[in-house]
Design a protein around this motif. Structure first.
Motif, short mmCIF file in Angstrom:
data_model
loop_
_atom_site.label_atom_id
_atom_site.label_comp_id
_atom_site.label_asym_id
_atom_site.label_seq_id
_atom_site.Cartn_x
_atom_site.Cartn_y
_atom_site.Cartn_z
N ALA A 1 0.83 -1.22 0.00
CA ALA A 1 0.00 0.00 0.00
C ALA A 1 0.86 1.26 0.00
O ALA A 1 0.56 2.23 -0.68
N ILE A 2 1.96 1.22 0.75
CA ILE A 2 2.78 2.43 0.87
C ILE A 2 3.43 2.79 -0.47
O ILE A 2 3.59 3.97 -0.80
N LEU A 3 3.76 1.78 -1.29
CA LEU A 3 4.35 2.06 -2.60
C LEU A 3 3.32 2.71 -3.52
O LEU A 3 3.63 3.63 -4.29
N THR A 4 2.08 2.25 -3.43
CA THR A 4 0.99 2.86 -4.20
C THR A 4 0.79 4.31 -3.76
O THR A 4 0.56 5.20 -4.59
N ASP A 5 0.89 4.54 -2.44
CA ASP A 5 0.76 5.92 -1.92
C ASP A 5 1.86 6.82 -2.49
O ASP A 5 1.60 7.95 -2.88
N ILE A 6 3.09 6.29 -2.51
CA ILE A 6 4.22 7.08 -3.03
C ILE A 6 3.94 7.48 -4.47
O ILE A 6 4.07 8.65 -4.85
N SER A 7 3.52 6.49 -5.28
CA SER A 7 3.23 6.76 -6.69
C SER A 7 2.14 7.82 -6.82
O SER A 7 2.26 8.76 -7.62
N SER A 8 1.11 7.69 -6.01
CA SER A 8 -0.02 8.61 -6.15
C SER A 8 0.31 10.03 -5.66
O SER A 8 -0.03 11.01 -6.33
N TRP A 9 1.04 10.16 -4.55
CA TRP A 9 1.46 11.50 -4.09
C TRP A 9 2.41 12.13 -5.10
O TRP A 9 2.39 13.33 -5.33
N LEU A 10 3.27 11.30 -5.70
CA LEU A 10 4.19 11.83 -6.69
C LEU A 10 3.42 12.41 -7.88
O LEU A 10 3.70 13.51 -8.36
N GLN A 11 2.40 11.68 -8.32
CA GLN A 11 1.60 12.16 -9.45
C GLN A 11 0.92 13.48 -9.12
O GLN A 11 0.69 14.31 -9.99
N LYS B 1 8.02 12.43 0.52
CA LYS B 1 9.14 12.22 1.45
C LYS B 1 8.70 11.39 2.66
O LYS B 1 9.37 10.44 3.07
N ALA B 2 7.56 11.76 3.24
CA ALA B 2 7.08 11.06 4.43
C ALA B 2 6.82 9.58 4.12
O ALA B 2 7.18 8.69 4.91
N CYS B 3 6.23 9.31 2.95
CA CYS B 3 5.91 7.92 2.60
C CYS B 3 7.18 7.13 2.27
O CYS B 3 7.28 5.94 2.60
N VAL B 4 8.15 7.79 1.61
CA VAL B 4 9.41 7.10 1.32
C VAL B 4 10.08 6.72 2.65
O VAL B 4 10.56 5.59 2.83
N GLN B 5 10.07 7.67 3.61
CA GLN B 5 10.67 7.38 4.92
C GLN B 5 9.94 6.22 5.59
O GLN B 5 10.57 5.32 6.15
N GLN B 6 8.60 6.25 5.52
CA GLN B 6 7.82 5.16 6.13
C GLN B 6 8.15 3.81 5.48
O GLN B 6 8.32 2.80 6.18
N ALA B 7 8.27 3.81 4.16
CA ALA B 7 8.60 2.57 3.45
C ALA B 7 9.98 2.05 3.89
O ALA B 7 10.15 0.85 4.12
N LEU B 8 10.94 2.98 4.03
CA LEU B 8 12.27 2.58 4.51
C LEU B 8 12.16 1.99 5.91
O LEU B 8 12.76 0.95 6.21
N ASP B 9 11.37 2.65 6.77
CA ASP B 9 11.19 2.18 8.14
C ASP B 9 10.54 0.79 8.17
O ASP B 9 10.81 -0.02 9.05
N GLU B 10 9.68 0.53 7.18
CA GLU B 10 9.03 -0.79 7.09
C GLU B 10 9.99 -1.84 6.55
O GLU B 10 9.62 -3.02 6.46
N GLY B 11 11.18 -1.42 6.15
CA GLY B 11 12.17 -2.39 5.67
C GLY B 11 12.04 -2.72 4.20
O GLY B 11 12.62 -3.70 3.71
N ILE B 12 11.27 -1.93 3.44
CA ILE B 12 11.16 -2.17 2.00
C ILE B 12 12.47 -1.75 1.33
O ILE B 12 12.99 -0.66 1.61
#
Ligand code: B1M
Length: 210
Positions: A2-12, A20-31
């Motif tokens: 879900a977080i990757l979809t969020d990143i794509s959609s906020w970027l668009q 930035k916040a979602c990329v950080q969250q994804a990193l924190d989730e270990g993606i």
């Protein structure tokens, strides 16, 4: 995820702080950083590219999406680049004259740095002589040219010919890439190496310097 979809959609939507916040969250989730790049940021930019082509969005929207992309990539940088490794060679990189697209070029630079190469980044809109001067000054192994426009890719031929006509001939290899570039184009202008993406560009550069 879900977080990757969020990143794509906020970027668009060009919402850099959200990206930035979602990329950080994804990193924190270990993606893995590579997945965040491909399935989040690049996915969003590809959709914007399609819409741009279909006249559904225009230059300002694309520009703010590109800014959001750059912010996201900055956060990934430490994960894509290994600092402090021994220098394995020197690359002079830039986007060719007349062309202002720099996201792909920046990714290539980062991936090359990640392989332990020293990269001199000349930025965008780089005239032929500037590549050659920088290659001389830095004793470079490679000149790497990026182009995103069918109208500017022809500049690459000028770079190849200028190198061939100079004392750098045989010493400096020329790598090219960018969305409109193909192996056939590379062969036709006599450049040394074409790669379709940033990761393979870094591998190829390392192989050239080895
Ligand atoms: Co422009 N633009 N743009 N744009 N833009 C494209 C390229 C376009 C395909 C859009 C479209 O119509 N679908 C189209 C070109 C058409 C053509 O030439 N056939 C286009 C156009 C027309 C234009 C303008 C003329 C629009 C106008 O003003 N009317 C204008 C030109 C300005 C100029 O350069 N003089 C323009 C402007 C812009 C913005 C400024 C708004 C912005 C750029 C912001 C920036 O870069 N800081 C922009 C953007 C963002 C795009 C799209 C949407 C996305 C490009 C991108 O960053 N992709 C693009 C559409 C698309 O490509 N789908 C489009 C993500 C990036 C990671 O991919 O750069 O391809 P890319 O890099 C890849 C590979 O190509 C490779 O590695 C990367 C991935 O791993 N790679 C290399 C890149 N360089 C390499 C070098 C190598 C090896 C691999 O070795 C050395």
């Amino acid at each position: 995820s879900a977080i990757l979809t969020d990143i794509s959609s906020w970027l668009q939507q060009g919402r850099a702080p959200k990206v930035k916040a979602c990329v950080q969250q994804a990193l924190d989730e270990g993606i893995p950083a590579g997945d965040i790049l491909e399935k989040g940021l690049l996915d969003g930019m590809n959709i914007i590219g399609q819409k741009f082509k279909n006249n559904e969005v225009f230059v300002p929207e694309v520009l703010i999406a590109a800014r959001a992309m750059t912010k996201g990539i900055e956060l990934l940088r430490p994960y894509l680049v290994t600092e402090g490794v021994e220098e394995k060679g020197t690359v002079v990189i830039g986007t060719v004259k007349g062309d202002l697209h720099d996201i792909g070029k920046n990714l290539v630079r980062m991936m090359m740095e990640g392989k332990g190469l020293k990269v001199i980044d000349l930025g965008v809109d780089v005239p032929v002589e500037k590549y050659l001067d920088a290659a001389r000054e830095n004793n470079a192994n490679i000149i790497a040219c990026s182009a995103l426009l069918t109208t500017t890719m022809t500049e690459m031929r000028e770079v190849v010919e200028a190198v061939k006509a100079s004392e750098l001939n045989g010493k400096v290899k020329i790598m090219i890439g960018g969305a409109p570039i193909t192996q056939a184009f590379c062969d036709s202008i006599g450049a040394d190496c074409y790669t379709p993406d940033a990761a393979s560009a870094a591998d190829a550069a390392l192989a050239i310097c080895a």
